[in-house]
Design an enzyme around this catalytic site. Sequence first.
Site, PDB file in Angstrom:
ATOM      1  N   GLY A   1       0.807  -1.267  -0.257  1.00 23.59           N
ATOM      2  CA  GLY A   1      -0.019   0.048   0.022  1.00 23.59           C
ATOM      3  C   GLY A   1       0.732   1.242  -0.227  1.00 23.59           C
ATOM      4  O   GLY A   1       0.316   2.313  -0.622  1.00 23.59           O
TER       5      GLY A   1
ATOM      6  N   HIS B   1     -13.262  10.735 -17.386  1.00 22.91           N
ATOM      7  CA  HIS B   1     -12.700  10.684 -18.730  1.00 22.91           C
ATOM      8  C   HIS B   1     -11.360  11.715 -18.719  1.00 22.91           C
ATOM      9  O   HIS B   1     -11.405  12.625 -17.921  1.00 22.91           O
ATOM     10  CB  HIS B   1     -13.683  11.318 -19.920  1.00 22.91           C
ATOM     11  CG  HIS B   1     -14.124  12.561 -19.372  1.00 22.91           C
ATOM     12  ND1 HIS B   1     -13.269  13.768 -20.130  1.00 22.91           N
ATOM     13  CD2 HIS B   1     -15.182  13.120 -18.942  1.00 22.91           C
ATOM     14  CE1 HIS B   1     -13.990  14.795 -19.491  1.00 22.91           C
ATOM     15  NE2 HIS B   1     -15.039  14.496 -18.707  1.00 22.91           N
TER      16      HIS B   1
ATOM     17  N   HIS C   1      -2.093   6.542  -5.596  1.00 23.41           N
ATOM     18  CA  HIS C   1      -2.970   5.698  -5.168  1.00 23.41           C
ATOM     19  C   HIS C   1      -4.239   6.323  -4.851  1.00 23.41           C
ATOM     20  O   HIS C   1      -4.220   7.386  -4.170  1.00 23.41           O
ATOM     21  CB  HIS C   1      -2.700   5.223  -3.624  1.00 23.41           C
ATOM     22  CG  HIS C   1      -3.361   4.254  -2.843  1.00 23.41           C
ATOM     23  ND1 HIS C   1      -3.134   3.563  -1.690  1.00 23.41           N
ATOM     24  CD2 HIS C   1      -4.713   4.025  -3.055  1.00 23.41           C
ATOM     25  CE1 HIS C   1      -4.125   2.890  -1.129  1.00 23.41           C
ATOM     26  NE2 HIS C   1      -5.123   3.109  -1.978  1.00 23.41           N
TER      27      HIS C   1
ATOM     28  N   ALA D   1      -8.919  11.622   4.314  1.00 26.88           N
ATOM     29  CA  ALA D   1     -10.076  11.166   3.931  1.00 26.88           C
ATOM     30  C   ALA D   1     -11.355  12.219   3.884  1.00 26.88           C
ATOM     31  O   ALA D   1     -11.366  13.118   4.744  1.00 26.88           O
ATOM     32  CB  ALA D   1     -10.495   9.996   5.059  1.00 26.88           C
TER      33      ALA D   1
HETATM   34  C1  LIG Z   1      -8.138  -0.165   1.550  1.00 24.87           C
HETATM   35  C2  LIG Z   1      -7.566   0.866   2.483  1.00 24.87           C
HETATM   36  O1  LIG Z   1      -7.796   0.993   3.700  1.00 24.87           O
HETATM   37  S1  LIG Z   1      -6.612   2.259   1.502  1.00 24.87           S
HETATM   38  C3  LIG Z   1      -6.245   3.256   2.939  1.00 24.87           C
HETATM   39  C4  LIG Z   1      -7.199   4.489   3.117  1.00 24.87           C
HETATM   40  N1  LIG Z   1      -6.689   5.231   4.098  1.00 24.87           N
HETATM   41  C5  LIG Z   1      -7.098   6.532   4.499  1.00 24.87           C
HETATM   42  O2  LIG Z   1      -8.096   6.974   4.076  1.00 24.87           O
HETATM   43  C6  LIG Z   1      -6.493   7.364   5.497  1.00 24.87           C
HETATM   44  C7  LIG Z   1      -6.405   8.679   5.158  1.00 24.87           C
HETATM   45  N2  LIG Z   1      -5.812   9.375   6.118  1.00 24.87           N
HETATM   46  C8  LIG Z   1      -6.132  10.709   6.755  1.00 24.87           C
HETATM   47  O3  LIG Z   1      -7.271  11.289   6.315  1.00 24.87           O
HETATM   48  C9  LIG Z   1      -5.121  11.344   7.773  1.00 24.87           C
HETATM   49  O4  LIG Z   1      -5.895  11.928   8.709  1.00 24.87           O
HETATM   50  C10 LIG Z   1      -4.185  12.524   7.114  1.00 24.87           C
HETATM   51  C11 LIG Z   1      -3.080  11.629   6.352  1.00 24.87           C
HETATM   52  C12 LIG Z   1      -4.747  13.341   6.382  1.00 24.87           C
HETATM   53  C13 LIG Z   1      -3.464  13.209   8.323  1.00 24.87           C
HETATM   54  O5  LIG Z   1      -2.769  12.386   9.172  1.00 24.87           O
HETATM   55  P1  LIG Z   1      -1.933  12.766  10.412  1.00 24.87           P
HETATM   56  O6  LIG Z   1      -0.733  13.628   9.839  1.00 24.87           O
HETATM   57  O7  LIG Z   1      -1.788  12.091  11.246  1.00 24.87           O
HETATM   58  O8  LIG Z   1      -2.778  14.077  10.854  1.00 24.87           O
HETATM   59  P2  LIG Z   1      -3.452  14.557  12.219  1.00 24.87           P
HETATM   60  O9  LIG Z   1      -4.361  13.174  12.785  1.00 24.87           O
HETATM   61  O10 LIG Z   1      -2.301  14.819  13.154  1.00 24.87           O
HETATM   62  O11 LIG Z   1      -4.403  15.448  12.158  1.00 24.87           O
HETATM   63  C14 LIG Z   1      -3.810  16.985  11.731  1.00 24.87           C
HETATM   64  C15 LIG Z   1      -5.060  17.889  11.922  1.00 24.87           C
HETATM   65  O12 LIG Z   1      -5.727  17.572  10.510  1.00 24.87           O
HETATM   66  C16 LIG Z   1      -7.089  17.171  11.009  1.00 24.87           C
HETATM   67  N3  LIG Z   1      -7.527  16.145  10.038  1.00 24.87           N
HETATM   68  C17 LIG Z   1      -6.849  15.137   9.737  1.00 24.87           C
HETATM   69  N4  LIG Z   1      -7.212  14.131   8.869  1.00 24.87           N
HETATM   70  C18 LIG Z   1      -8.352  14.738   8.473  1.00 24.87           C
HETATM   71  C19 LIG Z   1      -9.483  14.729   7.534  1.00 24.87           C
HETATM   72  N5  LIG Z   1      -9.437  13.515   6.583  1.00 24.87           N
HETATM   73  N6  LIG Z   1     -10.291  15.630   7.172  1.00 24.87           N
HETATM   74  C20 LIG Z   1     -10.350  16.680   7.892  1.00 24.87           C
HETATM   75  N7  LIG Z   1      -9.717  17.066   8.800  1.00 24.87           N
HETATM   76  C21 LIG Z   1      -8.751  16.058   9.317  1.00 24.87           C
HETATM   77  C22 LIG Z   1      -7.299  16.597  12.494  1.00 24.87           C
HETATM   78  O13 LIG Z   1      -8.429  16.829  12.968  1.00 24.87           O
HETATM   79  C23 LIG Z   1      -6.043  17.683  12.890  1.00 24.87           C
HETATM   80  O14 LIG Z   1      -6.758  18.848  13.005  1.00 24.87           O
HETATM   81  P3  LIG Z   1      -6.357  19.714  14.429  1.00 24.87           P
HETATM   82  O15 LIG Z   1      -4.908  20.131  14.348  1.00 24.87           O
HETATM   83  O16 LIG Z   1      -7.009  21.164  13.965  1.00 24.87           O
HETATM   84  O17 LIG Z   1      -6.826  18.861  15.460  1.00 24.87           O
END
Ligand SMILES: CC(=O)SCCNC(=O)CCNC(=O)[C@H](O)C(C)(C)COP(=O)(O)OP(=O)(O)OC[C@H]1O[C@@H](n2cnc3c(N)ncnc32)[C@H](O)[C@@H]1OP(=O)(O)O
Length: 220
Positions: free
Chosen positions: A77, A144, A153, A192
């Site tokens: 991944g 498209h 990804h 996300a």
């Molecule tokens: C098949 C599968 O599983 S494929 C994998 C799919 N994976 C995903 O969808 C994971 C996506 N990852 C995320 O959304 C993560 O939250 C990331 C990468 C954006 C950020 O992660 P981190 O760097 O650990 O951020 P952290 O948790 O410290 O958050 C930082 C700030 O952003 C905010 N934040 C983090 N993610 C999100 C989000 N998705 N939407 C809105 N705000 C968010 C937090 O609330 C925090 O805000 P604050 O400072 O006001 O408290």
Amino acid sequence: MAKPTLPSGAPRVVVVGNGGHSRSCVDACSDETLGLLVGCTGSRDGEHGELRYLGTDAVLPRLLAEGTATHAFVAIGSNSLRQRLTASVTELGYQMASIVSPTAQVSRTATVGAGAAVLHGAVVGAFATVGEGAIINTGSSIDHDCIVGDFAHIGPGSHLAGGAIVSSGAFLGVGVSVIPGVTIGAGAVIGAGAVVIRDVPAGTVAVGIPARNIRKAQPE
Ligand SMILES: CC(=O)SCCNC(=O)CCNC(=O)[C@H](O)C(C)(C)COP(=O)(O)OP(=O)(O)OC[C@H]1O[C@@H](n2cnc3c(N)ncnc32)[C@H](O)[C@@H]1OP(=O)(O)O
């Protein structure tokens, strides 16, 4: 997994990686489109659930030399690790397999690069381009003329409107929406559920609706 009867010249594919993404990729394989799955390598002995575990990646040179495997599919991944391992297995002499789920819809005018994975229920639209080693994850769509760069990804349930560009190594989390014509830079990370309405610079983390840049992305 039961071994199907295939022509002797059919690709014999070793899956590199035995974590969750690997299980999703193998679930999306069909013998007609991929060839014979000979097993997997990875660090977690015996935990694939479906494929025979062949050992750590250290066995890859031997599998190729003895003809057990001819092709590799890197099912990791992490974008950066997938890219590094792809370079390593290519250097060893493996040909790269790609996976397109039988439940995915890929336009006849789209292109899917070597080593890419288009998983269950994904849609790749007309004249779209999926780069080498890219992941179009479960239930996502790229419409498209979209371009998804090498080793990018597109997370599960994410949707790119027409002409959007996701550059090399970028990652879109689950449920991201991208409006038409937007460019997401290389190595960017989109949280996300975000809705991306303007370009995101390379190497930037963006979250929320509308997506806002919050920091530089850390190297994986
Ligand atoms: C098949 C599968 O599983 S494929 C994998 C799919 N994976 C995903 O969808 C994971 C996506 N990852 C995320 O959304 C993560 O939250 C990331 C990468 C954006 C950020 O992660 P981190 O760097 O650990 O951020 P952290 O948790 O410290 O958050 C930082 C700030 O952003 C905010 N934040 C983090 N993610 C999100 C989000 N998705 N939407 C809105 N705000 C968010 C937090 O609330 C925090 O805000 P604050 O400072 O006001 O408290």
